[in-house]
Design a protein around this motif. Sequence first.
Motif, PDB file in Angstrom:
ATOM      1  N   VAL A   7     -24.038  24.690   9.091  1.00 42.74           N
ATOM      2  CA  VAL A   7     -22.738  25.363   9.216  1.00 42.74           C
ATOM      3  C   VAL A   7     -21.641  24.292   9.250  1.00 42.74           C
ATOM      4  N   THR A   8     -20.587  24.540   8.478  1.00 41.72           N
ATOM      5  CA  THR A   8     -19.427  23.653   8.491  1.00 41.72           C
ATOM      6  C   THR A   8     -18.274  24.363   9.179  1.00 41.72           C
ATOM      7  N   PHE A   9     -17.767  23.719  10.206  1.00 45.70           N
ATOM      8  CA  PHE A   9     -16.633  24.276  10.958  1.00 45.70           C
ATOM      9  C   PHE A   9     -15.349  23.601  10.468  1.00 45.70           C
ATOM     10  N   MET A  10     -14.342  24.405  10.198  1.00 48.07           N
ATOM     11  CA  MET A  10     -13.083  23.895   9.660  1.00 48.07           C
ATOM     12  C   MET A  10     -11.910  24.425  10.488  1.00 48.07           C
ATOM     13  N   SER A  11     -10.905  23.564  10.638  1.00 48.33           N
ATOM     14  CA  SER A  11      -9.610  23.998  11.168  1.00 48.33           C
ATOM     15  C   SER A  11      -8.590  23.690  10.083  1.00 48.33           C
ATOM     16  N   SER A  12      -8.165  24.736   9.370  1.00 44.06           N
ATOM     17  CA  SER A  12      -7.361  24.564   8.153  1.00 44.06           C
ATOM     18  C   SER A  12      -8.160  23.697   7.193  1.00 44.06           C
ATOM     19  N   THR A  13      -7.654  22.498   6.859  1.00 40.49           N
ATOM     20  CA  THR A  13      -8.365  21.630   5.911  1.00 40.49           C
ATOM     21  C   THR A  13      -9.124  20.504   6.598  1.00 40.49           C
ATOM     22  N   SER A  33     -12.260  18.610  19.707  1.00 41.26           N
ATOM     23  CA  SER A  33     -11.010  18.373  20.425  1.00 41.26           C
ATOM     24  C   SER A  33      -9.871  18.404  19.419  1.00 41.26           C
ATOM     25  N   TYR A  34      -8.668  18.671  19.924  1.00 43.27           N
ATOM     26  CA  TYR A  34      -7.505  18.815  19.049  1.00 43.27           C
ATOM     27  C   TYR A  34      -6.436  17.799  19.462  1.00 43.27           C
ATOM     28  N   PRO A  35      -5.632  17.345  18.502  1.00 42.97           N
ATOM     29  CA  PRO A  35      -4.707  16.235  18.781  1.00 42.97           C
ATOM     30  C   PRO A  35      -3.503  16.598  19.631  1.00 42.97           C
ATOM     31  N   TYR A  40      -4.722  26.808  16.462  1.00 46.11           N
ATOM     32  CA  TYR A  40      -5.494  26.250  15.352  1.00 46.11           C
ATOM     33  C   TYR A  40      -6.440  27.315  14.802  1.00 46.11           C
ATOM     34  N   PRO A  41      -6.358  27.645  13.484  1.00 46.77           N
ATOM     35  CA  PRO A  41      -7.334  28.565  12.884  1.00 46.77           C
ATOM     36  C   PRO A  41      -8.675  27.859  12.705  1.00 46.77           C
ATOM     37  N   SER A  55     -22.645  32.267   3.553  1.00 52.57           N
ATOM     38  CA  SER A  55     -21.682  33.252   4.058  1.00 52.57           C
ATOM     39  C   SER A  55     -20.629  32.522   4.893  1.00 52.57           C
ATOM     40  N   SER A  56     -19.513  33.205   5.132  1.00 54.11           N
ATOM     41  CA  SER A  56     -18.418  32.646   5.952  1.00 54.11           C
ATOM     42  C   SER A  56     -17.967  33.672   6.967  1.00 54.11           C
ATOM     43  N   ALA A  57     -17.565  33.180   8.134  1.00 57.14           N
ATOM     44  CA  ALA A  57     -17.044  34.057   9.185  1.00 57.14           C
ATOM     45  C   ALA A  57     -15.525  34.165   9.057  1.00 57.14           C
ATOM     46  N   PRO A  58     -14.953  35.296   9.432  1.00 56.43           N
ATOM     47  CA  PRO A  58     -13.486  35.408   9.452  1.00 56.43           C
ATOM     48  C   PRO A  58     -12.897  34.364  10.404  1.00 56.43           C
ATOM     49  N   ALA A  59     -11.680  33.922  10.122  1.00 56.10           N
ATOM     50  CA  ALA A  59     -11.026  32.899  10.943  1.00 56.10           C
ATOM     51  C   ALA A  59     -10.717  33.426  12.340  1.00 56.10           C
ATOM     52  N   LEU A  60     -10.929  32.568  13.311  1.00 54.82           N
ATOM     53  CA  LEU A  60     -10.501  32.821  14.685  1.00 54.82           C
ATOM     54  C   LEU A  60      -9.385  31.827  15.021  1.00 54.82           C
ATOM     55  N   THR A  61      -8.598  32.150  16.029  1.00 57.85           N
ATOM     56  CA  THR A  61      -7.521  31.253  16.443  1.00 57.85           C
ATOM     57  C   THR A  61      -7.860  30.622  17.781  1.00 57.85           C
ATOM     58  N   GLU A  62      -7.860  29.291  17.788  1.00 55.78           N
ATOM     59  CA  GLU A  62      -8.099  28.524  19.009  1.00 55.78           C
ATOM     60  C   GLU A  62      -6.744  28.059  19.543  1.00 55.78           C
ATOM     61  N   THR A  63      -6.415  28.444  20.776  1.00 52.66           N
ATOM     62  CA  THR A  63      -5.141  28.048  21.381  1.00 52.66           C
ATOM     63  C   THR A  63      -5.374  26.900  22.348  1.00 52.66           C
ATOM     64  N   VAL A  64      -4.661  25.798  22.124  1.00 52.12           N
ATOM     65  CA  VAL A  64      -4.785  24.612  22.963  1.00 52.12           C
ATOM     66  C   VAL A  64      -3.539  24.515  23.850  1.00 52.12           C
TER      67      VAL A  64
END
Length: 335
Positions: A7-13, A33-35, A40-41, A55-64
């Motif tokens: 599985v590849t996890f992406m946040s935007s690009t 971790s986020y900068p 972040y989607p 297959s791909s999962a729908p985007a979720l939003t991670e709030t930092v």
Amino acid sequence: PNGEGSVTFMSSTTKLCSGAVVLSGDRATCTASYPAIGSYPVTASYSGGPDFIASSAPALTETVNQDATTTSLGLSSSSVVFGQQLTLTATVAAKAPGAGVPTGTVSFLDGTVSLGTVTLTSAGKATLTTQGLLAGTHATLTAVYSGNPNYLTSTSSASQVVVAYTSCITGTHTVALTVTAGQVICITGTQTGAVTVQAGGALAIVGGHGTGAVQVSGATAFLACGATITGALSVQGVTGPVIIGDVLYDGAACAGNTQSGAVTLSGNTGQVVLGGSTVTGAVSVTGNVGGPTVIAGNHITGALACSGNTPAPTDGGTGNTVTGARSGQCSASGF
């Protein structure tokens, strides 16, 4: 998928977890971790395997959000004498599950009075050294972290220090007085005879009366509040605060003085304040550095001369009444 594929996890690009994560059973776990704070989607894409299609999962939003912080305050001593240095050290850290070292500034407070503001080091520490605490119990010393875009502000618990004198003259003293190194003397009674404060000593005249010249040279601190002094006053080369009347300093009101004789304030390296006092004689303010130097709200019967002070003296918005000539850095008519 029973371990087939990744599985590849992406946040935007941006790829999270440095690339594809191999399945363990039917799960792939990525800790990221986020900068900076923000939203972040996040998407997860399954590669497929010999028996399963991709297959791909729908985007979720991670709030930092900003990390919470903790601030602690340490003191070099719980008791000092007036004019002695006291070091306050604050340590600021991210509160779990936050991470990293907070940046920004720390303000050190004595109750509601600011002692100074210091920038945090790369280790999350800020240190302030002061000689300016007046005698008494200071029960609410605190350190307040400013916060920054990634970290929330926080305040330390209160610490206490007791500031004292080594001895006090409360009655009548009728011979000359010499304050030597290590002595911290207060005068609340009457001193008849010259007073000399040598290097390393300190003197506070609080509501006391003095008849005779007062010569302070190389002392750690000098204070005069509500005092009556008959004789010249010379304060030179003091390393700590020089406070002579009528200023809200360190949270304590210091009443103005009645000074009959010339006043010389020269070559001092701490804060210098002459305020709210009545001076019969010339006032000379020269070569004080490190300041600020405040000359405010005085009634001076004589000349007022200021030169070579860094920074230049200020009246803090409260001008002086001067019957003699004004010159140098204090030459402005409203000063």
